[in-house]
Design a protein around this motif. Sequence first.
Motif, mmCIF file in Angstrom:
data_model
loop_
_atom_site.group_PDB
_atom_site.id
_atom_site.type_symbol
_atom_site.label_atom_id
_atom_site.label_comp_id
_atom_site.label_asym_id
_atom_site.label_seq_id
_atom_site.Cartn_x
_atom_site.Cartn_y
_atom_site.Cartn_z
ATOM 1 N N TYR A 175 -9.175 47.118 -5.910
ATOM 2 C CA TYR A 175 -10.011 48.282 -5.626
ATOM 3 C C TYR A 175 -11.459 47.832 -5.449
ATOM 4 O O TYR A 175 -11.968 47.024 -6.236
ATOM 5 N N ILE A 176 -12.097 48.373 -4.452
ATOM 6 C CA ILE A 176 -13.515 48.093 -4.240
ATOM 7 C C ILE A 176 -14.235 49.414 -4.004
ATOM 8 O O ILE A 176 -13.850 50.212 -3.144
ATOM 9 N N VAL A 177 -15.266 49.669 -4.782
ATOM 10 C CA VAL A 177 -15.993 50.927 -4.740
ATOM 11 C C VAL A 177 -17.482 50.631 -4.645
ATOM 12 O O VAL A 177 -17.940 49.513 -4.886
ATOM 13 N N GLY A 178 -18.249 51.667 -4.273
ATOM 14 C CA GLY A 178 -19.693 51.488 -4.159
ATOM 15 C C GLY A 178 -20.196 51.639 -2.740
ATOM 16 O O GLY A 178 -21.154 50.984 -2.350
ATOM 17 N N LEU A 179 -19.534 52.482 -1.931
ATOM 18 C CA LEU A 179 -19.917 52.763 -0.550
ATOM 19 C C LEU A 179 -19.814 51.529 0.347
ATOM 20 O O LEU A 179 -20.738 51.189 1.068
ATOM 21 N N PRO A 180 -18.655 50.834 0.333
ATOM 22 C CA PRO A 180 -18.485 49.691 1.236
ATOM 23 C C PRO A 180 -18.019 50.138 2.613
ATOM 24 O O PRO A 180 -17.345 51.165 2.753
ATOM 25 N N ASP A 181 -18.356 49.359 3.663
ATOM 26 C CA ASP A 181 -17.823 49.658 4.981
ATOM 27 C C ASP A 181 -16.498 48.920 5.165
ATOM 28 O O ASP A 181 -15.996 48.245 4.248
ATOM 29 N N SER A 182 -15.900 49.022 6.340
ATOM 30 C CA SER A 182 -14.578 48.444 6.569
ATOM 31 C C SER A 182 -14.585 46.925 6.436
ATOM 32 O O SER A 182 -13.614 46.327 5.960
ATOM 33 N N ALA A 183 -15.675 46.259 6.842
ATOM 34 C CA ALA A 183 -15.743 44.803 6.729
ATOM 35 C C ALA A 183 -15.707 44.363 5.277
ATOM 36 O O ALA A 183 -15.099 43.334 4.940
ATOM 37 N N VAL A 184 -16.336 45.135 4.385
ATOM 38 C CA VAL A 184 -16.312 44.807 2.960
ATOM 39 C C VAL A 184 -14.935 45.091 2.379
ATOM 40 O O VAL A 184 -14.409 44.313 1.573
ATOM 41 N N LYS A 185 -14.324 46.199 2.791
ATOM 42 C CA LYS A 185 -12.994 46.535 2.281
ATOM 43 C C LYS A 185 -11.946 45.497 2.670
ATOM 44 O O LYS A 185 -10.978 45.284 1.947
ATOM 45 N N GLU A 186 -12.141 44.858 3.824
ATOM 46 C CA GLU A 186 -11.188 43.842 4.279
ATOM 47 C C GLU A 186 -11.409 42.480 3.626
ATOM 48 O O GLU A 186 -10.656 41.535 3.897
ATOM 49 N N SER A 187 -12.414 42.387 2.777
ATOM 50 C CA SER A 187 -12.789 41.080 2.232
ATOM 51 C C SER A 187 -11.688 40.453 1.381
ATOM 52 O O SER A 187 -11.617 39.229 1.270
ATOM 53 N N LEU A 188 -10.820 41.248 0.760
ATOM 54 C CA LEU A 188 -9.789 40.705 -0.124
ATOM 55 C C LEU A 188 -8.929 39.659 0.581
ATOM 56 O O LEU A 188 -8.636 38.607 0.019
ATOM 57 N N LEU A 189 -8.535 39.930 1.810
ATOM 58 C CA LEU A 189 -7.668 39.000 2.526
ATOM 59 C C LEU A 189 -8.376 37.672 2.774
ATOM 60 O O LEU A 189 -7.787 36.596 2.621
ATOM 61 N N ARG A 190 -9.646 37.726 3.152
ATOM 62 C CA ARG A 190 -10.413 36.492 3.351
ATOM 63 C C ARG A 190 -10.624 35.769 2.034
ATOM 64 O O ARG A 190 -10.485 34.543 1.953
ATOM 65 N N ILE A 191 -10.971 36.535 0.990
ATOM 66 C CA ILE A 191 -11.267 35.938 -0.303
ATOM 67 C C ILE A 191 -10.032 35.271 -0.894
ATOM 68 O O ILE A 191 -10.098 34.145 -1.403
ATOM 69 N N GLU A 192 -8.897 35.946 -0.832
ATOM 70 C CA GLU A 192 -7.672 35.371 -1.411
ATOM 71 C C GLU A 192 -7.314 34.050 -0.738
ATOM 72 O O GLU A 192 -7.003 33.061 -1.402
ATOM 73 N N SER A 193 -7.367 34.017 0.585
ATOM 74 C CA SER A 193 -7.039 32.788 1.300
ATOM 75 C C SER A 193 -8.058 31.696 1.001
ATOM 76 O O SER A 193 -7.699 30.527 0.823
ATOM 77 N N ALA A 194 -9.350 32.046 0.947
ATOM 78 C CA ALA A 194 -10.392 31.059 0.674
ATOM 79 C C ALA A 194 -10.242 30.482 -0.736
ATOM 80 O O ALA A 194 -10.439 29.279 -0.950
ATOM 81 N N ILE A 195 -9.892 31.331 -1.714
ATOM 82 C CA ILE A 195 -9.730 30.866 -3.096
ATOM 83 C C ILE A 195 -8.575 29.879 -3.204
ATOM 84 O O ILE A 195 -8.701 28.796 -3.796
ATOM 85 N N THR A 196 -7.430 30.228 -2.624
ATOM 86 C CA THR A 196 -6.266 29.327 -2.717
ATOM 87 C C THR A 196 -6.505 28.037 -1.918
ATOM 88 O O THR A 196 -6.077 26.955 -2.337
#
Length: 513
Positions: free
Chosen positions: A31-52
């Motif tokens: 969950y991501i809250v705090g008035l994010p736009d679509s690019a911020v909401k999509e960050s999980l997919l980039r972040i997960e791949s970058a972390i692994t």
Amino acid sequence: MLIKTYAAAVAGIQASLVTIEVNIVPGLHYYIVGLPDSAVKESLLRIESAITSSGYFMPRQKIVVNMAPANIRKAGTAYDLPIAIAILASSGQLPMDSLKEYMMVGELSLDGQVNAIRGALSIAIQAEKEKFKGLIVPKINIKEVAILKNVACYGISTLKELCDFLSGRQLIKQTYIDIEKEFLKIEDSSTTDFADVKGQNYIKRALEIAAAGAHHMLLIGPPGAGKTLLAKALPSILPPLSIAESIETTKIHSIAGLLKAGQTLLIARPFRAPHHGISDVALIGGGSNPQPGEISLAHHGVLFLDELPEFKSAALEVLRQPLENREITISRAKSTVQYPASVLLIAAMNPCPCGYFNHPQKVCVCGAQLVHRYLNKISGPLLDRIDLHIEVIAVPFNDLIEQEMPEKSNSIRQRVIRVRMLQQERFKNFPNIYTNAQMTQQMLQQFCKLDNNSLALLKDAMAKLSLSARAYSRILKVARTIADMEASPTIQQSHIAEAIHYRSLDRANWAYS
């Protein structure tokens, strides 16, 4: 465990602090809250791949990301890096002790690379204001931000590199650029010198006046008379950018994503020449996520509008307010942003559709009605905001073959700088007023007093040329600049006469002179 990292949101050319809170608790989903736009909401997919890809693991629990304050819209991909670091620290994979000392921004690729962001300089200035120990940015942005003295700037290439730095396993060297030394290296980058322009001494004189007092100018003449060449030569006689002007201009270009990779501050005054098919939004800025337009990208430089009547009427009319106020305000339902727009406007146009109205040798085939309709595309209120209306004639053959070298831009620039310094001294007690073109009505009464002869001449011209009250003010401002160029403490009758002459193409006289 609740972890906080710090980033920044950019609105207009200003940034504001954003605190990113991450808490990992038993459960599933992200969950991501705090008035994010679509690019911020999509960050999980980039972040997960970058972390692994960086050798860490993505927690398989409920991850809650809060971006505070919640009333500020969060747009773009620059939050990828601080969110990823907060997730790693919250899951115990990174130490959290030093996180409060750094502001960090960057977009993550799937393989853990850190990509460039927009608005890095605005973010860096905010990090300095917030007194962070350090700022972490993509390596490609480091030269843009490393001009600041009071915050340590670090450029990173990968997520793993940052993790090793925060864990103490790797040292990243601070980058600092001495901008005063950088400005000493400045060479004239203008491609067109006044010496390249044969003849046209009358036009060169008018351009020098425009540069000295920051007066807007309209060039009217047939095709091939040299209007575009003269406009392109204008930046070569403008004073060099100051460091403060350079920083402000660079911030705008950074937000627009126009800085080249590894570029530091802009050192040359911008010259923007948009095509006449441009929309009003592209010209003044806007969009659902407001971006600066051409008038802001030309801030502290020249905005050149060639073939002025061919621009859409809506696009030209929206220029009126920013030309007067030297800033543009873009209002949306959820926010209002401001962009600076202090430009020197140079416009060029033909006198008629075929281009040969009033030509001494070629015959105009348009007819009076068509000429009148063509000139009517430029509204009176917009025309009133242009100080100098100059008729450009074709260069005579004898001037083209003249062997004597015309005066170079550098010597003209020195005169312009002298006049600008005189104006700065005059207006030192008036905030945000630096040139004669910026004078208010009250300042005109103080600095543009006329004797009886000059006043009578101006009164007669106002009646004969059907000039507006705004045109009256423009004449006084131009006359003040002409007097400054002659080091005259008072405005003489000759200065008024020359200033009036530069209004002789006002619309009441164009089509019928």
